[in-house]
Design an enzyme around this catalytic site. Structure first.
Site, mmCIF file in Angstrom:
data_model
loop_
_atom_site.group_PDB
_atom_site.id
_atom_site.type_symbol
_atom_site.label_atom_id
_atom_site.label_comp_id
_atom_site.label_asym_id
_atom_site.label_seq_id
_atom_site.Cartn_x
_atom_site.Cartn_y
_atom_site.Cartn_z
ATOM 1 N N ARG A 95 -22.098 -7.642 45.989
ATOM 2 C CA ARG A 95 -21.691 -6.821 47.120
ATOM 3 C C ARG A 95 -20.659 -7.573 47.959
ATOM 4 N NH1 ARG A 95 -20.966 -1.851 49.272
ATOM 5 N NH2 ARG A 95 -22.271 -1.327 51.062
ATOM 6 N N THR A 142 -17.475 5.380 44.553
ATOM 7 C CA THR A 142 -18.259 4.492 43.716
ATOM 8 C C THR A 142 -18.198 4.991 42.287
ATOM 9 O OG1 THR A 142 -19.682 4.152 45.627
ATOM 10 C CG2 THR A 142 -20.600 3.508 43.511
ATOM 11 N N THR A 161 -18.135 -0.251 43.613
ATOM 12 C CA THR A 161 -17.556 0.630 44.619
ATOM 13 C C THR A 161 -16.444 -0.042 45.415
ATOM 14 O OG1 THR A 161 -18.117 2.069 46.489
ATOM 15 C CG2 THR A 161 -19.221 -0.056 46.385
ATOM 16 N N ASN A 169 -16.068 2.013 48.207
ATOM 17 C CA ASN A 169 -16.606 2.879 49.253
ATOM 18 C C ASN A 169 -15.928 4.246 49.237
ATOM 19 O OD1 ASN A 169 -18.669 3.218 51.082
ATOM 20 N ND2 ASN A 169 -17.490 2.551 52.839
ATOM 21 N N ASP A 197 -20.035 0.439 55.958
ATOM 22 C CA ASP A 197 -21.445 0.517 55.585
ATOM 23 C C ASP A 197 -22.337 -0.319 56.499
ATOM 24 O OD1 ASP A 197 -21.123 2.362 53.635
ATOM 25 O OD2 ASP A 197 -21.423 1.022 51.935
ATOM 26 N N SER A 240 -26.267 -1.034 51.250
ATOM 27 C CA SER A 240 -25.698 -0.107 50.272
ATOM 28 C C SER A 240 -26.768 0.859 49.781
ATOM 29 C CB SER A 240 -25.141 -0.881 49.073
ATOM 30 O OG SER A 240 -24.803 -0.019 48.004
ATOM 31 N N GLY A 255 -21.873 8.325 44.911
ATOM 32 C CA GLY A 255 -22.270 9.428 45.775
ATOM 33 C C GLY A 255 -22.669 9.038 47.178
ATOM 34 N N GLY A 256 -22.349 7.796 47.615
ATOM 35 C CA GLY A 256 -22.704 7.418 48.979
ATOM 36 C C GLY A 256 -24.192 7.526 49.207
#
Length: 597
Positions: free
Chosen positions: A123, A398, A416, A418, A440, A469, A491-492
């Site tokens: 990340r 993503t 991702t 974002n 995020d 996340s 898909g967030g």
């Protein structure tokens, strides 16, 4: 697929590059059984519209056929699933620039054939000069700087993640895995899915001069049949191929990132780049109806939140309910409402905030939360508080790919930048887009981010911290301990609910991979207090009944997710790409030499 530089693009048929992104079954594939009776009559993705690809020698499924072919060729050469994942990741950075990346980050879940499991956190992290209130104006209001422009970028983790995964599990030479992506960056033919992405985002792509130079022609988006050339990205990838991790985080590439940050008022420095490390963490592991589910721990909220939902749902016999009928949808929504309330309050980077993961995924806590659910009436989100005590004190775009090799090594990766095309900034001379992952974080407690998530102080911005996340790469083992499902999606905030449904569709309802992937999807995230469902995904009587029970419903006009799954049935890998966005599953028919672990 020949990965040699001179032959790479020509050997892929032009029609595959331009048109081959759909879910059409290969010649000779058996006819798919039509089980669309499970879905609402007007649902636009009936099961019979796609047929799974099958293989016993290896499978790669991604959102783009070229990337799937790259990964499959690595398996054919005798590489293992992690080797294929590395090559696929770099290929997606070229052919799927809206989300595939070397300027972002993500998570990997691995389950090797010898039973070894691991989860890798690559990340992004906040730059060293980041501050808690950096996205607030003088009046204390949240600005747009967390989503667009240089301040929105976290330090990228993708290259470090691929390097670390290869260092631990890979077998083929590193350079051989990066080379195909560099060759693709020299030039590909724009196909329908890519052209549609450029067109849909045409106004955003011209906001940055370097981004516009690469992805448009004089401000007009590239079209089907045009050639996309990313020469600077090709050179960056070749530095990575020669020098590994250092080819990105030190030297020329790091200098170019720092120079662009200075030019645009961003914060990332060469020191930040050199400091970044991918981290191995213990996976979230839990049982669901006799199956073992393996997923990501914090700073991904995916594994813990999915476990909380499924553990609540495990107390009900869903198989006796009509799929997507009122009872099924009601209980799914109530489980989601409670799990997201805890997610939003407690979960964060475990290196900064103690995490209640073990309690959150326990059977006893699920029973406590389940006891507050009424079967005949919706609970309002105002009535559902976080259930694990006081939250810690202050202190979408993503992509996903799934791979299994001939030995049974399995890898799930979600990555991702974002938003679509990240922060819209391409690094001049380096050729890659930067992320806008700083959004995020919790810019201000109680104020929603771009995905509508209302999060707490545990996820506040801090130097070198990793933002929370929703990514949920997941592997499910059957009761005998064999890989049954490898899955994940973009898909967030909807990622978690989409993967909960994919697991439930396979385990609870016995769906094959095509039916499970085609099924309508639901989403509830505690706040806003709205149950969203895909367009035409629920029939009218179900909607009427749910509203009478007190649910606020909204029909989602766009699709939810881009689930890429492999289901193993009697030793045979079966896979489909999500029909909502295209992509391709590619099965391996033979392997050049025995697959090594």
């Amino acid at each position: 697929m020949n990965l040699r530089r001179a032959a790479l693009v020509p050997v892929l048929p032009l029609m595959a590059l331009v048109m081959g992104q759909g879910g059409a079954a290969p010649a000779g594939a058996p006819a798919a059984q039509d089980t669309s009776r499970l879905f609402a009559p007007a649902w636009e993705h009936p099961r019979g519209s796609i047929a799974p690809v099958r293989s016993t020698a290896g499978m790669v499924v991604t959102t783009d056929r070229m990337a799937s072919e790259v990964g499959a060729e690595i398996l054919r050469r005798g590489g293992n699933a992690v080797d294929a994942a590395v090559a696929t990741h770099f290929a997606l950075a070229v052919v799927n620039p809206e989300a595939g990346n070397i300027g972002g980050g993500g998570f990997m879940v691995v389950r090797m054939a010898d039973g070894t499991t691991a989860s890798l956190d690559f990340r992004e992290m906040a730059p060293g000069r980041a501050t808690r209130d950096m996205f607030l104006d003088a009046a204390g209001n949240v600005t747009s700087r967390s989503t667009e422009g240089h301040l929105a970028a976290g330090v990228p983790g993708s290259v470090a993640g691929m390097w670390e995964a290869h260092r631990r599990f890979g077998r083929l030479p590193w350079a051989e895995l990066v080379e195909p992506a560099a060759n693709l960056a020299d030039g590909i033919v724009v196909h329908q899915r890519l052209a549609q992405s450029f067109y849909n985002n045409r106004k955003e792509l011209v906001k940055n001069a370097e981004t516009a130079r690469i992805f448009t022609r004089r401000g007009e988006p590239l079209r089907v049949g045009d050639r996309l050339v990313q020469s600077d990205l090709a050179e960056t990838l070749r530095r990575v191929a020669r020098n590994g991790r250092d080819g990105f985080y030190t030297g020329r590439t790091a200098e170019l990132v720092e120079a662009e940050m200075r030019r645009g008022g961003g914060l990332i420095t060469r020191e930040d780049m050199g400091r970044y490390r991918a981290v191995w963490r213990d996976p979230v592991r839990f049982r669901y109806r006799g199956h073992e589910v393996i997923s990501m721990p914090p700073p991904s909220s995916g594994g813990a939140t999915m476990a909380a939902m499924l553990k609540i749902m495990e107390g009900y016999d869903l198989r006796r309910m009509r799929f997507m009928g009122p009872d099924h949808v009601h209980l799914f929504t109530e489980a989601a409402r409670r799990a997201y309330a805890d997610r939003n309050a407690y979960l964060a980077d475990p290196d900064f905030v103690p995490q209640p993961t073990a309690r959150m995924i326990s059977d006893s806590y699920a029973a406590t939360r389940r006891a507050t659910i009424r079967r005949d009436r919706a609970t309002t989100s105002a009535e559902v508080a976080p259930g694990l005590g006081a939250p810690p004190a202050e202190g979408t775009e993503t992509t996903h790919y799934s791979i299994i090799d001939q030995r049974g090594n399995a890898v799930a990766v979600t990555t991702t930048i974002n938003s679509l095309y990240g922060n819209l900034v391409t690094v001049p001379g380096a050729g890659f887009l930067l992320n806008n992952e700083m959004d995020d974080f919790t810019s201000k407690p109680g104020v929603p981010n771009q995905f509508g998530l209302v999060q707490g102080a545990a996820n506040a911005v801090a130097p070198y911290k990793r933002m929370l996340s929703a990514m949920t790469p997941t592997i499910v083992l059957d009761p005998a301990g064999r890989v049954k499902l490898v899955t994940g999606t973009p898909g967030g905030s909807t990622i978690i609910t989409s993967i909960v449904q994919q697991v439930s569709n396979v385990v609870d309802f016995g769906m094959d991979v095509a039916t499970a992937t085609s099924a309508p999807r639901l989403h509830h995230q505690h706040l806003p207090d709205t149950l969203r469902f895909e367009r035409r995904g629920l029939d009218a009587p179900t909607v009427t009944r749910l509203r009478a029970m007190g649910h606020a419903l909204a029909e989602r006009q766009g699709f939810q997710g881009d689930v890429q799954s492999i289901v193993v049935v009697n030793g045979t890998m079966t896979a489909v790409a999500d029909p909502r966005r295209g992509g391709a599953a590619v099965g391996v028919t033979e392997v050049a030499r025995p697959v090594v672990q």
